[in-house]
Scaffold this motif. Structure first.
Motif, PDB file in Angstrom:
ATOM      1  N   THR A  42       0.800  -1.223   0.000  1.00  0.00           N
ATOM      2  CA  THR A  42       0.000   0.000   0.000  1.00  0.00           C
ATOM      3  C   THR A  42       0.837   1.279   0.000  1.00  0.00           C
ATOM      4  OG1 THR A  42      -0.166  -0.153   2.404  1.00  0.00           O
ATOM      5  CG2 THR A  42      -1.960  -1.103   1.103  1.00  0.00           C
ATOM      6  N   ASP A  43       2.094   1.189  -0.409  1.00  0.00           N
ATOM      7  CA  ASP A  43       2.927   2.377  -0.555  1.00  0.00           C
ATOM      8  C   ASP A  43       2.878   2.851  -2.006  1.00  0.00           C
ATOM      9  OD1 ASP A  43       4.487   0.478  -1.881  1.00  0.00           O
ATOM     10  OD2 ASP A  43       5.953   0.317  -0.262  1.00  0.00           O
ATOM     11  N   HIS A  44       3.965   3.451  -2.505  1.00  0.00           N
ATOM     12  CA  HIS A  44       3.975   3.986  -3.868  1.00  0.00           C
ATOM     13  C   HIS A  44       3.878   2.897  -4.927  1.00  0.00           C
ATOM     14  CE1 HIS A  44       8.154   2.942  -2.961  1.00  0.00           C
ATOM     15  NE2 HIS A  44       8.331   2.796  -4.259  1.00  0.00           N
ATOM     16  N   ARG A  45       4.048   1.633  -4.537  1.00  0.00           N
ATOM     17  CA  ARG A  45       3.967   0.532  -5.487  1.00  0.00           C
ATOM     18  C   ARG A  45       2.528   0.069  -5.736  1.00  0.00           C
ATOM     19  NH1 ARG A  45       8.306  -3.172  -2.430  1.00  0.00           N
ATOM     20  NH2 ARG A  45       7.099  -2.295  -0.685  1.00  0.00           N
ATOM     21  N   TYR A  46       1.616   0.530  -4.921  1.00  0.00           N
ATOM     22  CA  TYR A  46       0.207   0.186  -5.093  1.00  0.00           C
ATOM     23  C   TYR A  46      -0.260   0.644  -6.469  1.00  0.00           C
ATOM     24  CZ  TYR A  46      -4.260  -0.915  -2.681  1.00  0.00           C
ATOM     25  OH  TYR A  46      -5.423  -1.485  -2.240  1.00  0.00           O
ATOM     26  N   ALA A  47      -1.038  -0.177  -7.158  1.00  0.00           N
ATOM     27  CA  ALA A  47      -1.470   0.141  -8.524  1.00  0.00           C
ATOM     28  C   ALA A  47      -2.771  -0.589  -8.815  1.00  0.00           C
ATOM     29  CB  ALA A  47      -0.397  -0.255  -9.536  1.00  0.00           C
ATOM     30  N   MET A  48      -3.413  -0.193  -9.894  1.00  0.00           N
ATOM     31  CA  MET A  48      -4.705  -0.769 -10.260  1.00  0.00           C
ATOM     32  C   MET A  48      -4.603  -1.622 -11.514  1.00  0.00           C
ATOM     33  SD  MET A  48      -7.266   2.418  -9.475  1.00  0.00           S
ATOM     34  CE  MET A  48      -8.228   2.014 -10.936  1.00  0.00           C
ATOM     35  N   GLY A  49      -5.298  -2.748 -11.495  1.00  0.00           N
ATOM     36  CA  GLY A  49      -5.402  -3.627 -12.642  1.00  0.00           C
ATOM     37  C   GLY A  49      -6.826  -3.674 -13.162  1.00  0.00           C
ATOM     38  N   LEU A  50      -7.035  -4.447 -14.242  1.00  0.00           N
ATOM     39  CA  LEU A  50      -8.347  -4.466 -14.901  1.00  0.00           C
ATOM     40  C   LEU A  50      -8.692  -5.873 -15.364  1.00  0.00           C
ATOM     41  CD1 LEU A  50     -10.720  -2.700 -16.001  1.00  0.00           C
ATOM     42  CD2 LEU A  50      -9.429  -2.573 -18.154  1.00  0.00           C
ATOM     43  N   LEU A  51      -9.905  -6.297 -15.013  1.00  0.00           N
ATOM     44  CA  LEU A  51     -10.517  -7.521 -15.520  1.00  0.00           C
ATOM     45  C   LEU A  51     -11.758  -7.140 -16.309  1.00  0.00           C
ATOM     46  CD1 LEU A  51     -10.586  -9.573 -12.178  1.00  0.00           C
ATOM     47  CD2 LEU A  51      -8.823  -9.716 -13.949  1.00  0.00           C
TER      48      LEU A  51
ATOM     49  N   VAL B 172      -1.202   3.916 -12.197  1.00  0.00           N
ATOM     50  CA  VAL B 172       0.002   3.724 -11.398  1.00  0.00           C
ATOM     51  C   VAL B 172       0.535   5.057 -10.895  1.00  0.00           C
ATOM     52  CG1 VAL B 172       0.629   1.655 -12.705  1.00  0.00           C
ATOM     53  CG2 VAL B 172       1.529   3.867 -13.423  1.00  0.00           C
ATOM     54  N   THR B 173       1.489   4.973  -9.984  1.00  0.00           N
ATOM     55  CA  THR B 173       2.218   6.143  -9.507  1.00  0.00           C
ATOM     56  C   THR B 173       2.752   6.963 -10.675  1.00  0.00           C
ATOM     57  OG1 THR B 173       2.869   5.256  -7.354  1.00  0.00           O
ATOM     58  CG2 THR B 173       4.403   6.795  -8.381  1.00  0.00           C
ATOM     59  N   ASN B 174       2.675   8.289 -10.530  1.00  0.00           N
ATOM     60  CA  ASN B 174       3.201   9.177 -11.562  1.00  0.00           C
ATOM     61  C   ASN B 174       4.115  10.212 -10.920  1.00  0.00           C
ATOM     62  OD1 ASN B 174       3.015  11.759 -13.417  1.00  0.00           O
ATOM     63  ND2 ASN B 174       2.463  10.007 -14.689  1.00  0.00           N
ATOM     64  N   GLU B 175       5.393  10.137 -11.264  1.00  0.00           N
ATOM     65  CA  GLU B 175       6.376  11.043 -10.672  1.00  0.00           C
ATOM     66  C   GLU B 175       6.150  12.490 -11.092  1.00  0.00           C
ATOM     67  OE1 GLU B 175       8.670  10.686  -8.494  1.00  0.00           O
ATOM     68  OE2 GLU B 175       8.858   8.511  -8.255  1.00  0.00           O
ATOM     69  N   GLN B 176       5.692  12.710 -12.331  1.00  0.00           N
ATOM     70  CA  GLN B 176       5.511  14.077 -12.818  1.00  0.00           C
ATOM     71  C   GLN B 176       4.374  14.793 -12.075  1.00  0.00           C
ATOM     72  OE1 GLN B 176       6.043  11.451 -15.121  1.00  0.00           O
ATOM     73  NE2 GLN B 176       8.178  12.109 -15.076  1.00  0.00           N
ATOM     74  N   THR B 177       3.276  14.087 -11.840  1.00  0.00           N
ATOM     75  CA  THR B 177       2.144  14.718 -11.163  1.00  0.00           C
ATOM     76  C   THR B 177       2.224  14.614  -9.638  1.00  0.00           C
ATOM     77  OG1 THR B 177       0.789  12.708 -11.300  1.00  0.00           O
ATOM     78  CG2 THR B 177       0.653  14.255 -13.138  1.00  0.00           C
ATOM     79  N   LYS B 178       3.245  13.902  -9.148  1.00  0.00           N
ATOM     80  CA  LYS B 178       3.469  13.754  -7.709  1.00  0.00           C
ATOM     81  C   LYS B 178       2.274  13.075  -7.032  1.00  0.00           C
ATOM     82  CE  LYS B 178       7.358  15.847  -8.265  1.00  0.00           C
ATOM     83  NZ  LYS B 178       8.591  15.036  -8.396  1.00  0.00           N
TER      84      LYS B 178
ATOM     85  N   ALA C   5      -4.705   8.309  -3.116  1.00  0.00           N
ATOM     86  CA  ALA C   5      -3.267   8.358  -3.412  1.00  0.00           C
ATOM     87  C   ALA C   5      -2.618   9.307  -2.417  1.00  0.00           C
ATOM     88  CB  ALA C   5      -3.017   8.826  -4.844  1.00  0.00           C
ATOM     89  N   ARG C   6      -1.296   9.201  -2.305  1.00  0.00           N
ATOM     90  CA  ARG C   6      -0.525  10.138  -1.489  1.00  0.00           C
ATOM     91  C   ARG C   6       0.116  11.189  -2.385  1.00  0.00           C
ATOM     92  NH1 ARG C   6       0.919   5.183   1.024  1.00  0.00           N
ATOM     93  NH2 ARG C   6       0.185   5.041   3.188  1.00  0.00           N
ATOM     94  N   ASP C   7       0.507  12.303  -1.749  1.00  0.00           N
ATOM     95  CA  ASP C   7       1.191  13.386  -2.469  1.00  0.00           C
ATOM     96  C   ASP C   7       2.705  13.261  -2.403  1.00  0.00           C
ATOM     97  OD1 ASP C   7      -1.104  14.832  -3.365  1.00  0.00           O
ATOM     98  OD2 ASP C   7      -1.375  15.603  -1.338  1.00  0.00           O
ATOM     99  N   TYR C   8       3.204  12.163  -1.884  1.00  0.00           N
ATOM    100  CA  TYR C   8       4.647  11.982  -1.760  1.00  0.00           C
ATOM    101  C   TYR C   8       4.967  10.494  -1.845  1.00  0.00           C
ATOM    102  CZ  TYR C   8       2.919  11.352   3.024  1.00  0.00           C
ATOM    103  OH  TYR C   8       2.193  10.967   4.121  1.00  0.00           O
ATOM    104  N   THR C   9       6.182  10.200  -2.263  1.00  0.00           N
ATOM    105  CA  THR C   9       6.623   8.813  -2.310  1.00  0.00           C
ATOM    106  C   THR C   9       6.988   8.354  -0.902  1.00  0.00           C
ATOM    107  OG1 THR C   9       8.057   7.253  -3.476  1.00  0.00           O
ATOM    108  CG2 THR C   9       9.064   9.310  -2.714  1.00  0.00           C
TER     109      THR C   9
ATOM    110  N   ASN D 131      -2.058   9.879   5.322  1.00  0.00           N
ATOM    111  CA  ASN D 131      -2.207  10.829   4.221  1.00  0.00           C
ATOM    112  C   ASN D 131      -2.537  10.202   2.871  1.00  0.00           C
ATOM    113  OD1 ASN D 131      -1.747  13.176   5.791  1.00  0.00           O
ATOM    114  ND2 ASN D 131       0.429  12.650   5.839  1.00  0.00           N
ATOM    115  N   ARG D 132      -3.323   9.133   2.891  1.00  0.00           N
ATOM    116  CA  ARG D 132      -3.957   8.689   1.658  1.00  0.00           C
ATOM    117  C   ARG D 132      -5.268   9.465   1.538  1.00  0.00           C
ATOM    118  NH1 ARG D 132      -4.176   2.270   1.943  1.00  0.00           N
ATOM    119  NH2 ARG D 132      -4.748   2.751   4.115  1.00  0.00           N
ATOM    120  N   HIS D 133      -5.375  10.297   0.516  1.00  0.00           N
ATOM    121  CA  HIS D 133      -6.522  11.184   0.360  1.00  0.00           C
ATOM    122  C   HIS D 133      -7.432  10.693  -0.763  1.00  0.00           C
ATOM    123  CE1 HIS D 133      -4.246  13.685   2.994  1.00  0.00           C
ATOM    124  NE2 HIS D 133      -3.414  14.138   2.072  1.00  0.00           N
TER     125      HIS D 133
END
Length: 490
Positions: A257-266, A289-295, A318-322, A334-336
């Motif tokens: 559940t950190d920055h590696r958390y991501a969504m899949g699709l069925l 997935v996490t996006n470094e550009q949009t933080k 999502a969080r605003d920081y890694t 701080n998961r908002h």
């Protein structure tokens, strides 16, 4: 008298030239002329509110579809000790809506541990809230529960009865239940650690005998076998369902559940047997997935709703920081909760794009002489591309922001590279480039948006004789050229 660009009013087309004053060729709206007429909300103009985050410190967010004119929100609180509900007539209004505590965990014993991932569902004119709870002597001995309210307003604690366990054939760790109706049947989907499977959790589906119970044998429809699903933990959890375009789509979340958390699709065909695991297809890659550009880090555990105009809306946290605060990401508060528009490709596939950062409304620009194409950037050069499943959504999304060339101008910011803006170079190339100080860049990266039939002309602020043009898949600048110089916003 002072003046300002009324961007939302122009976009809606609600102001004709009679309501616009031209000052130096720039359409301006007088304060005095519009003071009595409230501007439309972002949701009315763009389909989706642009507040980001929508609700602070609420993970696993769930927003109902409108019910009797109201949206209701629930989610996990950082203390994991209670169930909360808030309501508003608009999605945006959920941000600061009062929150009601409808249930608190006992101090000891069963359900005295972690309280996770509540969802509100309206079934047969009654409210049900599904959630997971551990015990006080083992907060991770998680099981699934449901509560029923006989009242019309789920915020009223008086309507809620006592929790009842929703059981499955195995007594192991289980959580993140959701439910949906399709073709006259109601289904229950959840995540569980099946004893014979050496992963943390897989996804299961069963038909429901009642809002409290499943019937028949559960079917495992997804297990974390892919590398991106096994970062930190081998997890499939947090399913959400949306039925569109002849298919049943199911998102889910995976990994730690950190920055590696991501969504899949069925997905399955809407006519398929949803209890047959062979009916379900699985994307080999994550879709969000996490996006470094949009933080934005660790987007996931989503749900779906619809905006006031019927636009499909993705709800997620999502969080605003890694990284995370503390020794375990589960205890970082701080998961908002966030929302953004869910797009659909011409072939009917959901398009998630990137988790967008803070800022105003998001638009796509489509030339009116070829409405099946969109302005996109690739290698920071802008062109016009066909709308296909291979076209990255984030490359076609922009924001209009106050212009670098001063009052009456707007700059066009890339959504997935928010440090870059649309710019016409001295050689006439149209790019997205980082901000540069000075009048030259300001004139090249600022525009005047002028209403035109079915769209807008984008006049270069530094040279009023030049406009953005579509030219056989290229984006160029030049004199006005009919539909080639008009862009629709969506």
């Amino acid at each position: 008298m002072s003046f300002e660009i009324s961007r939302r009013a122009l976009l809606r087309g609600g102001l004709g030239l009679g309501g616009v004053t031209l000052l130096g060729g720039v359409p301006l709206v007088a304060h005095s002329a519009t003071a009595a007429t409230p501007l439309p909300t972002d949701a009315e103009v763009y389909g989706v509110p642009t507040t980001n985050p929508l609700v602070l410190n609420r993970a696993d967010p769930f927003i109902t579809v409108p019910t009797d004119g109201m949206y209701y929100f629930t989610g996990s609180v950082p203390e994991y000790d209670r169930l909360v509900v808030r309501g508003s007539s608009t999605i945006a209004g959920l941000s600061d809506a009062p929150e009601s505590v409808i249930w608190r965990r006992p101090t000891t014993g069963t359900m005295g541990g972690h309280i996770w991932a509540p969802e509100l569902h309206r079934i047969d004119r009654r409210w049900y809230i599904y959630f997971a709870a551990g015990d006080s002597n083992n907060v991770f001995a998680i099981k699934m529960y449901a509560m029923e309210s006989t009242l019309a307003d789920p915020r009223d604690p008086a309507g809620w009865g006592a929790p009842r366990e929703v059981t499955t054939p195995w007594g192991s760790f289980k959580l993140d239940a959701t439910t949906f109706a399709h073709r006259g049947k109601r289904y229950y989907v959840w995540a569980q650690a099946e004893p014979e499977i050496s992963v943390n959790t897989s996804l299961y589906i069963a038909e429901m005998a009642s809002p409290w119970a499943i019937k028949g044998e559960p079917r495992r429809i997804s297990t974390p076998t892919l590398a991106w699903e096994r970062q930190g933990f081998a997890v499939n959890e947090g399913a959400a369902v949306i039925i569109r375009n002849g298919r049943v789509w199911m998102t889910y979340s995976a990994s730690a559940t950190d920055h590696r958390y991501a969504m899949g699709l069925l997905w399955a065909d809407e006519d398929a047997d949803l209890l047959d695991e062979m009916s379900w297809n699985k994307s080999p890659n994550p879709v969000f997935v996490t996006n470094e550009q949009t933080k934005q880090y660790g987007p996931g555990h989503n749900s779906f709703t619809v905006a006031e105009d019927g636009t499909d809306v993705l709800v997620y946290h999502a969080r605003d920081y890694t990284g995370y605060i503390g020794s375990d990401p589960l205890y970082d508060p701080n998961r908002h909760a966030r929302v953004q528009k869910l797009y659909w490709s011409r072939d009917g596939m959901p398009l998630f794009g990137v988790p967008v950062g803070k800022g105003g409304p998001i638009v796509r620009l489509s030339p009116t002489d070829d409405k099946h194409t969109f302005v996109r950037h690739f290698a920071f050069v802008l062109s016009v591309a066909e709308d296909t499943d291979d076209l990255p959504l984030g490359d076609t999304q922009f924001r209009f922001v106050p212009g670098f060339a001063g009052a009456g101008t707007e700059s066009i910011q890339s959504v997935n590279y928010p440090d870059r803006y649309v710019r016409v170079t001295a050689t006439g190339q149209v790019r997205i480039d980082p901000f540069e100080a000075g009048a030259a860049y300001a004139g090249q990266a600022s525009f005047r948006r002028i209403p035109a039939k079915k769209g807008y002309q984008l006049q270069l602020a530094g040279d009023g004789s030049k406009y953005l043009l579509h030219d056989k898949g290229a984006l160029t600048v030049g004199a006005l050229a009919g539909n080639r110089s008009i862009f629709e916003l969506s």
